[in-house]
Enzyme design. Sequence first.
Site, short mmCIF file in Angstrom:
data_model
loop_
_atom_site.label_atom_id
_atom_site.label_comp_id
_atom_site.label_asym_id
_atom_site.label_seq_id
_atom_site.Cartn_x
_atom_site.Cartn_y
_atom_site.Cartn_z
N HIS A 53 -3.30 8.88 1.84
CA HIS A 53 -2.73 7.45 1.12
C HIS A 53 -1.79 6.65 2.10
O HIS A 53 -1.47 7.25 3.17
CB HIS A 53 -1.89 7.97 0.28
CG HIS A 53 -1.19 7.16 -0.82
ND1 HIS A 53 0.19 6.81 -0.71
CD2 HIS A 53 -1.64 6.11 -1.53
CE1 HIS A 53 0.60 5.83 -1.38
NE2 HIS A 53 -0.54 5.33 -1.95
N LYS A 85 -8.71 -2.06 -3.12
CA LYS A 85 -8.02 -1.90 -4.14
C LYS A 85 -8.44 -2.63 -5.48
O LYS A 85 -8.60 -3.97 -5.48
CB LYS A 85 -6.69 -2.63 -3.56
CG LYS A 85 -5.70 -2.65 -4.90
CD LYS A 85 -5.29 -1.38 -5.25
CE LYS A 85 -4.83 -0.20 -4.15
NZ LYS A 85 -4.61 1.00 -4.70
#
Length: 416
Positions: free
Chosen positions: A314, A187
């Site tokens: 996701h 991330k």
Amino acid sequence: MRIVEIRVTPIAVPDVPLANTKGVHQSVFLRSVIELHTDCGRVGLGETYGATRTLNGLKAVAPTLDGLDPWHLNDLRRRVEMALPDAGGVNAPTALADHRVVDVVYSAFEIACLDLQGQQAGRPLHDLLGGAVRDTVSFGGYLFFKFAKRDLTFGPDILGEVMTPDALVAQARWLVDDHGFQSLKLKGGVLDPDQEIETMLKLREAFPQHPLRIDPMGAWTVPTALRVIDKLAGVLEYLEDPVRGMDAMAELSARTDMPLATNLVVVEFEQVIEAVRKDAVQIVLSDPHYWRGATGSIRLGEICRAAGLGVSMHSNSHLGISLAAMIHVAAATPGLSYDCDTHYPWSSREIVKGGRPVFVDGRLQVPKTPGLGVELDREALADLNSLYNRAMVADRDDTDEMKKYVPDYVRKVPRW
Ligand code: GKR
Ligand code: MG
């Protein structure tokens, strides 16, 4: 089989300060647990987001599902749309994508209906989706820059501060050693792009065989993204949401061969058409929590196949009911050729019986038992519901939380 009772239980789950481009995770993450009780004694389960707009949507729809036949998903959709006219989006104002309340609410109840269908038919949920094309589902290790957790009232920290490339590589080592993950996703959008480039290069050195991804969630401008791509040529399997918005993704896509993936600019079927028309992305992330449930996620896979797009999956912070739904969908999506995202290792609690599943080589078995294959642990549910009542957190706000760690923090997307 008819639905006779609908329960929606909000829960809070201890979380750790995982950073992203809009801030950092709060000390708890919120989920809603759905139970559909039927006249024949079966209970169908679902799990979804727990912030106010989702919770209100679920609660508004719940009474209208009385008497629903769980096999009639079109009837479910009709009831959801009727109960939620002009409901808008579910996300906080600081979020970067907006999922429609009707899609999220439908998705949660749909999974619970499919759980009931599977139980009645005596078949695993993936059999209702066309059948499993794989026996195990492969997940990737989800890496985050993070702060050391300050407020330990609701649960401990994991690993302390991780704010340098070397600390991030150590975090990856922990995830790979503990769960056997065969690919890694960072991330990004947290540190300066040069530090994130350095991080990816160090990950490549430490894990020469692992496919690598980075997802800065729109933190970069097109020129910055091009510079990063240049430095990471041959290192990434794909780049997720490097720039913000469909047009910026299309502009970048026209200027690079790097495959671009998204869970921000394509979150509804109409946007698949726009993305294909603009050639904005090459991979779309599926997710049964907002792509109109499990059936919608399978349809997304089919549309992506027809459009020549790849499919990945996701994740958001979640527990075992969601994990089970993700596994069934992944198992029945032939075009899913990438490891799925999961936040699962970042929490240590569970609400399903039998405890937390163990990843072997980053993989989980596809269940063969009827329905979702999970049963609610009511004591654990009550415990996390009580935490929800005590934590006094009703909405996710990563930006507000970030100000506790960086008082002058200002959310800016893109930032670099
Ligand atoms: O957990 O901070 C996070 C992630 O940023 C999550 O909220 C995103 O929805 O994982 C997600 C993503 O791929 O963008
Ligand atoms: Mg993403």
